[in-house]
Design a protein around this motif. Structure first.
Motif, PDB file in Angstrom:
ATOM      1  N   THR A 217       0.819  -1.215   0.000  1.00  0.00           N
ATOM      2  CA  THR A 217       0.000   0.000   0.000  1.00  0.00           C
ATOM      3  C   THR A 217       0.852   1.264   0.000  1.00  0.00           C
ATOM      4  N   HIS A 218       2.150   1.130   0.200  1.00  0.00           N
ATOM      5  CA  HIS A 218       3.049   2.278   0.066  1.00  0.00           C
ATOM      6  C   HIS A 218       3.325   2.616  -1.391  1.00  0.00           C
ATOM      7  N   CYS A 219       2.909   1.723  -2.302  1.00  0.00           N
ATOM      8  CA  CYS A 219       3.117   1.973  -3.726  1.00  0.00           C
ATOM      9  C   CYS A 219       2.087   2.972  -4.247  1.00  0.00           C
ATOM     10  N   ASP A 220       2.431   3.595  -5.362  1.00  0.00           N
ATOM     11  CA  ASP A 220       1.468   4.413  -6.088  1.00  0.00           C
ATOM     12  C   ASP A 220       0.704   3.580  -7.110  1.00  0.00           C
ATOM     13  N   TYR A 221       1.356   2.528  -7.614  1.00  0.00           N
ATOM     14  CA  TYR A 221       0.736   1.687  -8.636  1.00  0.00           C
ATOM     15  C   TYR A 221       1.228   0.258  -8.459  1.00  0.00           C
ATOM     16  N   VAL A 222       0.285  -0.687  -8.425  1.00  0.00           N
ATOM     17  CA  VAL A 222       0.601  -2.110  -8.319  1.00  0.00           C
ATOM     18  C   VAL A 222      -0.078  -2.821  -9.479  1.00  0.00           C
ATOM     19  N   ALA A 223       0.690  -3.628 -10.218  1.00  0.00           N
ATOM     20  CA  ALA A 223       0.135  -4.255 -11.416  1.00  0.00           C
ATOM     21  C   ALA A 223       0.451  -5.737 -11.468  1.00  0.00           C
ATOM     22  N   PHE A 224      -0.367  -6.444 -12.251  1.00  0.00           N
ATOM     23  CA  PHE A 224      -0.283  -7.891 -12.399  1.00  0.00           C
ATOM     24  C   PHE A 224      -0.497  -8.224 -13.874  1.00  0.00           C
ATOM     25  N   HIS A 225      -0.384  -9.520 -14.214  1.00  0.00           N
ATOM     26  CA  HIS A 225      -0.583  -9.918 -15.604  1.00  0.00           C
ATOM     27  C   HIS A 225      -2.035  -9.774 -16.047  1.00  0.00           C
ATOM     28  N   ILE A 226      -2.977 -10.243 -15.234  1.00  0.00           N
ATOM     29  CA  ILE A 226      -4.368 -10.337 -15.684  1.00  0.00           C
ATOM     30  C   ILE A 226      -5.318  -9.816 -14.600  1.00  0.00           C
ATOM     31  N   PRO A 227      -6.559  -9.485 -14.980  1.00  0.00           N
ATOM     32  CA  PRO A 227      -7.504  -8.924 -14.011  1.00  0.00           C
ATOM     33  C   PRO A 227      -7.787  -9.823 -12.811  1.00  0.00           C
ATOM     34  N   ARG A 228      -7.800 -11.145 -12.985  1.00  0.00           N
ATOM     35  CA  ARG A 228      -8.087 -12.031 -11.857  1.00  0.00           C
ATOM     36  C   ARG A 228      -7.101 -11.813 -10.719  1.00  0.00           C
ATOM     37  N   TYR A 229      -5.829 -11.617 -11.036  1.00  0.00           N
ATOM     38  CA  TYR A 229      -4.837 -11.398  -9.984  1.00  0.00           C
ATOM     39  C   TYR A 229      -5.028 -10.041  -9.318  1.00  0.00           C
ATOM     40  N   VAL A 230      -5.462  -9.061 -10.096  1.00  0.00           N
ATOM     41  CA  VAL A 230      -5.768  -7.752  -9.514  1.00  0.00           C
ATOM     42  C   VAL A 230      -6.891  -7.886  -8.496  1.00  0.00           C
ATOM     43  N   GLU A 231      -7.933  -8.614  -8.876  1.00  0.00           N
ATOM     44  CA  GLU A 231      -9.069  -8.784  -7.976  1.00  0.00           C
ATOM     45  C   GLU A 231      -8.707  -9.621  -6.750  1.00  0.00           C
ATOM     46  N   ASN A 232      -7.860 -10.611  -6.923  1.00  0.00           N
ATOM     47  CA  ASN A 232      -7.400 -11.381  -5.762  1.00  0.00           C
ATOM     48  C   ASN A 232      -6.659 -10.489  -4.778  1.00  0.00           C
ATOM     49  N   PHE A 233      -5.817  -9.608  -5.306  1.00  0.00           N
ATOM     50  CA  PHE A 233      -5.085  -8.670  -4.459  1.00  0.00           C
ATOM     51  C   PHE A 233      -6.039  -7.713  -3.757  1.00  0.00           C
ATOM     52  N   ALA A 234      -7.019  -7.206  -4.495  1.00  0.00           N
ATOM     53  CA  ALA A 234      -7.991  -6.286  -3.899  1.00  0.00           C
ATOM     54  C   ALA A 234      -8.767  -6.973  -2.776  1.00  0.00           C
ATOM     55  N   GLU A 235      -9.119  -8.236  -2.974  1.00  0.00           N
ATOM     56  CA  GLU A 235      -9.830  -8.972  -1.927  1.00  0.00           C
ATOM     57  C   GLU A 235      -8.948  -9.201  -0.708  1.00  0.00           C
ATOM     58  N   ALA A 236      -7.671  -9.424  -0.919  1.00  0.00           N
ATOM     59  CA  ALA A 236      -6.759  -9.565   0.217  1.00  0.00           C
ATOM     60  C   ALA A 236      -6.709  -8.267   1.017  1.00  0.00           C
ATOM     61  N   LEU A 237      -6.696  -7.138   0.333  1.00  0.00           N
ATOM     62  CA  LEU A 237      -6.721  -5.847   1.029  1.00  0.00           C
ATOM     63  C   LEU A 237      -8.027  -5.683   1.807  1.00  0.00           C
ATOM     64  N   ARG A 238      -9.139  -6.071   1.191  1.00  0.00           N
ATOM     65  CA  ARG A 238     -10.440  -5.903   1.842  1.00  0.00           C
ATOM     66  C   ARG A 238     -10.583  -6.792   3.079  1.00  0.00           C
ATOM     67  N   SER A 239      -9.818  -7.858   3.129  1.00  0.00           N
ATOM     68  CA  SER A 239      -9.938  -8.773   4.270  1.00  0.00           C
ATOM     69  C   SER A 239      -9.200  -8.256   5.503  1.00  0.00           C
ATOM     70  N   PHE A 240      -8.434  -7.168   5.365  1.00  0.00           N
ATOM     71  CA  PHE A 240      -7.643  -6.703   6.496  1.00  0.00           C
ATOM     72  C   PHE A 240      -7.824  -5.236   6.851  1.00  0.00           C
ATOM     73  N   ALA A 241      -8.507  -4.479   6.026  1.00  0.00           N
ATOM     74  CA  ALA A 241      -8.676  -3.064   6.331  1.00  0.00           C
ATOM     75  C   ALA A 241      -9.933  -2.543   5.651  1.00  0.00           C
TER      76      ALA A 241
END
Length: 514
Positions: A217-241
């Motif tokens: 979360t200290h990054c300005d931009y975080v990227a992955f290969h495909i949208p599924r990985y982006v959504e997995n990351f977003a869900e991980a964030l939602r599970s903790f804050a």
């Protein structure tokens, strides 16, 4: 629950890209590998062109080809962390990249073995690819991982000029953003994952998940290969804050959304989390299509293609090229091929599985027993079905030069790429690029759990966890009419040509700098 933040020589081929302008901010590349190989000769260190055909490094170098100011932060293998006479900064290529300096971090062999070959591969790799039962967690190893990440962050902080863009690569350096932001709040930080990113319930198995998410979360931009990985990351964030989705986009038509295991219809692009706004995106890495075309025009490659076709005769070639890794599913693939030969005796003597497995780097303990099991499976299949003039599986356990690989791509009738999990899979793209230029009739059978499956419209998707389904889809590929083969290949070649390695880097940097 709030996220926890840490308080604590001219031998390189010039990249084709000349992206950027003199007004661009300084670019600091933070990557575990240097853009050249270092070879020790007594007390001297020689620099040579990398042996690996990795297309990412030439692409990244392209950002500096127009004289853009930059630093490349990476480790350098040394006898100690404070070697006598060590030069931290050396030119990469004074002629082609006059303003690019390699900023080297001295690490010992023990450092690299523990940080990269053991801890990263034993703790994070199984989680990233959703094999949690294989994960080994050691808190002392985590402490060492933090130390190495801190060294990378400190070096990046030293070389970054005010307002620089710092581009960090991959999970080995997950904690660099936390250290770097504390040292240099003025820089912009972008992070790209070259692997998959698992669902939240798998990622959350990691004992240090809060620290890792807090760092990212200290990054300005975080990227992955495909949208599924982006959504997995977003869900991980939602599970903790507490989070708030600020923006999202439709994934179609660029990516498959339905009918694919990794499909998703919308992707979060901006999210508010822990008092910061974080931007996210999907950027599938492309390949160097022009390089493959150049190789196909060389006499030696053409001769190799003709020799392979003469050897095959009327037999059809099923090609499998993969690194030795349990996530690639080598045993499942062989089981499906054995089932194919059991079920379709008419194929005996008419097909051949060319199985090329690249050995892992020395010291990768996680793969010690896998090779033996693969050897046994190959021996069993050849013993059951082979004849004096037909070997069902031609098996090679070694790395092949890239020109030989390209020749195999051109000859293959089917590319059978069936990892259990894969962040993307560039072999699939390379096959399409090469085969479409020379043969034009190859079929790509691709695991729907490879990231490239969401991008390559035209592949026959298969489920590598279902041996019978893999057998069925391989048989289908062998029976596909020529016209359908050509149309599938044409569609995929167009996608790969438009979204090559240069476009990947260009678009990532444009969005990250925005």
């Amino acid at each position: 629950c709030q996220l926890e933040r840490l308080d604590a020589p001219i031998f390189l081929e010039r990249a084709a890209s000349t992206i950027g302008s003199d007004s661009d901010p300084q670019l600091v590349m933070v990557y575990h590998r240097l853009p050249f190989d270092e070879v020790r000769r007594g007390a001297r260190t020689l620099r040579r062109r990398p042996k690996s055909p990795n297309g990412v490094i030439p692409s990244l170098l392209g950002f500096f080809a127009n004289g853009r100011d930059g630093s490349w932060v990476a480790w350098s293998l040394q006898p100690s962390r404070r070697p006598n006479g060590f030069e931290a900064e050396v030119d990469v290529d004074a002629e082609h990249y006059p303003s690019l300096v390699a900023s080297r971090i001295p690490l010992t062999r023990d450092d690299v073995n523990l940080f990269y070959k053991r801890f990263s591969k034993e703790a994070f790799w199984p989680i990233i690819f959703s094999f949690p039962e294989r994960a080994l967690f050691d808190h002392q190893h985590w402490d060492h991982y933090l130390t190495i990440n801190r060294l990378f962050a400190e070096r990046a902080a030293q070389v970054a000029k005010p307002g620089a863009l710092v581009w960090i690569h991959d999970y080995n350096l997950w904690m660099v953003p936390a250290f770097l932001r504390r040292l240099r709040p003025d820089v912009r930080i972008a992070f790209f994952h070259h692997t998959a990113f698992p669902p939240a319930d798998i990622f959350n198995i990691i004992p240090w998940r809060r620290e890792i998410l807090g760092s990212l979360t200290h990054c300005d931009y975080v990227a992955f290969h495909i949208p599924r990985y982006v959504e997995n990351f977003a869900e991980a964030l939602r599970s903790f804050a507490p989070t708030k989705t600020l923006a999202s986009v439709n994934c179609a038509p660029r990516f498959l959304t339905y009918g694919c295991a990794l499909g998703v219809d919308r992707m979060t692009t901006r999210i508010a989390v822990d008092g910061r706004e974080l931007r996210m995106g999907a950027h599938p890495v492309g390949i160097d299509v022009a390089r493959i075309e150049r190789l196909l025009s060389e006499d030696s490659v053409r001769d190799a293609i003709l020799a392979m076709r003469r050897r095959l005769g009327s037999r059809r070639c099923i090609l499998s090229i993969e690194r030795l890794d349990y996530v690639k599913g080598p045993l499942e693939k062989l089981a499906a091929y054995e089932m194919l030969l059991e079920s379709h005796s008419e194929l005996h003597g008419t097909v051949e599985l060319l199985n090329v497995i690249t050995p892992p780097a020395p010291g990768m303990e996680a793969y010690r027993s896998l090779r033996g099991r693969v050897d046994e499976a190959v021996g069993r299949i050849n013993g059951r079905f082979g004849t004096l003039d037909w070997t069902p599986v031609r098996y090679f356990y070694r790395s092949l030069p890239f020109d030989e690989v390209v020749a195999h791509y051109a000859v293959a009738d089917v590319a059978w790429i069936t990892p259990l999990r894969d962040g993307l899979n560039l072999v699939a793209k390379e096959f399409v690029a090469a085969n479409s230029k020379v043969n034009g009739r190859g079929v790509l059978v691709l695991s729907e759990f490879a990231g490239a499956a969401t991008e390559l419209h035209g592949a026959i998707l298969t489920n590598p966890f279902d041996i019978r389904q893999m057998c069925h889809d391989l048989h289908r590929a062998l029976r596909t009419p020529v016209a359908e083969r050509q149309e599938r290949l044409r569609r995929m070649a167009a996608i790969i040509g438009e979204n090559d390695i240069e476009r990947w880097g260009t678009e990532f940097l444009r969005v990250a700098a925005g």
